[in-house]
Design a protein around this motif. Structure first.
Motif, PDB file in Angstrom:
ATOM      1  N   TYR A  63      -6.778  89.526  44.536  1.00 13.99           N
ATOM      2  CA  TYR A  63      -6.533  88.672  43.643  1.00 13.99           C
ATOM      3  C   TYR A  63      -6.615  86.916  44.163  1.00 13.99           C
ATOM      4  O   TYR A  63      -6.598  87.130  46.069  1.00 13.99           O
ATOM      5  CB  TYR A  63      -5.499  88.206  42.382  1.00 13.99           C
ATOM      6  N   TYR A  88      -9.628  84.942  37.761  1.00 16.38           N
ATOM      7  CA  TYR A  88      -9.662  85.180  39.801  1.00 16.38           C
ATOM      8  C   TYR A  88      -8.593  86.533  40.294  1.00 16.38           C
ATOM      9  O   TYR A  88      -8.384  86.299  41.474  1.00 16.38           O
ATOM     10  CB  TYR A  88      -9.060  83.918  40.242  1.00 16.38           C
ATOM     11  N   SER A  89      -8.839  87.419  39.997  1.00 11.04           N
ATOM     12  CA  SER A  89      -7.963  88.834  39.897  1.00 11.04           C
ATOM     13  C   SER A  89      -8.990  89.725  39.486  1.00 11.04           C
ATOM     14  O   SER A  89      -9.530  89.964  38.169  1.00 11.04           O
ATOM     15  CB  SER A  89      -7.151  88.795  39.251  1.00 11.04           C
ATOM     16  N   ASP A 143      -6.063  83.519  45.497  1.00 10.41           N
ATOM     17  CA  ASP A 143      -5.303  82.023  45.172  1.00 10.41           C
ATOM     18  C   ASP A 143      -5.530  81.043  46.113  1.00 10.41           C
ATOM     19  O   ASP A 143      -5.543  81.250  47.487  1.00 10.41           O
ATOM     20  CB  ASP A 143      -3.779  83.136  45.737  1.00 10.41           C
ATOM     21  N   ARG A 166      -9.059  94.523  39.458  1.00  2.87           N
ATOM     22  CA  ARG A 166      -8.183  95.579  39.473  1.00  2.87           C
ATOM     23  C   ARG A 166      -8.868  96.680  40.176  1.00  2.87           C
ATOM     24  O   ARG A 166     -10.220  97.013  39.468  1.00  2.87           O
ATOM     25  CB  ARG A 166      -7.302  95.277  38.407  1.00  2.87           C
ATOM     26  N   PHE A 187     -15.246  87.501  41.638  1.00  4.87           N
ATOM     27  CA  PHE A 187     -13.987  86.553  41.424  1.00  4.87           C
ATOM     28  C   PHE A 187     -14.174  85.460  39.538  1.00  4.87           C
ATOM     29  O   PHE A 187     -15.072  84.734  40.888  1.00  4.87           O
ATOM     30  CB  PHE A 187     -12.715  86.385  42.377  1.00  4.87           C
ATOM     31  N   GLN A 224      -9.644  77.315  42.339  1.00 12.01           N
ATOM     32  CA  GLN A 224     -10.253  78.604  42.319  1.00 12.01           C
ATOM     33  C   GLN A 224     -12.210  78.779  42.274  1.00 12.01           C
ATOM     34  O   GLN A 224     -12.588  79.191  42.092  1.00 12.01           O
ATOM     35  CB  GLN A 224      -9.956  79.639  42.107  1.00 12.01           C
ATOM     36  N   TYR A 244      -3.025  91.349  47.683  1.00 10.34           N
ATOM     37  CA  TYR A 244      -3.469  92.120  46.769  1.00 10.34           C
ATOM     38  C   TYR A 244      -1.436  92.792  46.987  1.00 10.34           C
ATOM     39  O   TYR A 244      -1.259  92.271  47.232  1.00 10.34           O
ATOM     40  CB  TYR A 244      -4.204  92.969  47.223  1.00 10.34           C
ATOM     41  N   ASN A 254      -4.203  95.652  42.322  1.00  9.95           N
ATOM     42  CA  ASN A 254      -4.871  94.174  42.376  1.00  9.95           C
ATOM     43  C   ASN A 254      -5.055  93.274  43.377  1.00  9.95           C
ATOM     44  O   ASN A 254      -4.238  92.712  44.221  1.00  9.95           O
ATOM     45  CB  ASN A 254      -4.441  93.602  41.075  1.00  9.95           C
TER      46      ASN A 254
END
Length: 175
Positions: free
Chosen positions: A119, A57-58, A121, A60, A51, A125, A109, A117
């Protein structure tokens, strides 16, 4: 008259006892309420998830086959090993707090029929410790919604046991 009725009874018994046709639909699932349909994906070295600012910061994962409408996705993050060397899996979403009790960040997610996905939060970050951002391993579990409603989703081992999935059935995924 009795002979005729007896004859019809014998003919009827023979006719109905030898009938065959197509097999009917399967009966209800086993006593545990689940018939063993599920899939587990895991990213393994060198395909760790990172990330960073480059991916917002995601990360997939695209499913190799689209999910069906009744499927749900459960995601677990590898969190090290216990004293016996067994892997510890943390269910997402997971939230971490500062010492004063305010939220620092969360791992969350979302999923569609085609991808999941995952990520980070949080307020900043970039300040999230590398242990939660870099070289992350996830297990993505796809199961029917009615199954997910009846199992302890916080424990990956419980989910896999209830889903009748073994470690050898975990599909290693590539980025």
């Amino acid at each position: 008259m009795k002979k005729i009725l007896t004859l019809f009874a014998v003919i009827g018994l023979i006719a109905f006892s030898s009938c065959e046709g197509p097999e009917g639909p399967p009966g209800p699932p086993g006593q545990d309420g689940y018939n063993g349909v599920g899939t587990v994906y895991e990213n393994v070295a060198p395909n760790y998830y990172n990330f960073t600012t480059n991916n917002n910061y995601s990360v997939r994962f695209n499913f190799p086959v689209p999910l069906v409408e009744s499927d749900v996705v459960l995601v677990y993050r590898f969190d090290g090993t216990d004293n016996g060397g067994r892997p510890v899996w943390q269910a997402l979403p997971e939230t971490y707090y500062f010492d004063d009790g305010t939220r620092d960040f969360s791992l969350k997610y979302v999923f569609t029929y085609n991808y999941v996905n995952i990520y980070l939060d949080g307020n900043d970050q970039g300040t999230i410790p590398a242990d939660y951002r870099l070289n992350q391993i996830f297990r993505i579990v796809v199961v029917p919604a009615d199954f997910a409603a009846s199992v302890n989703k916080n424990n990956l081992n419980d989910v896999m046991k209830a889903a009748k999935l073994s470690e050898s059935q975990v599909q290693k995924m590539k980025l």
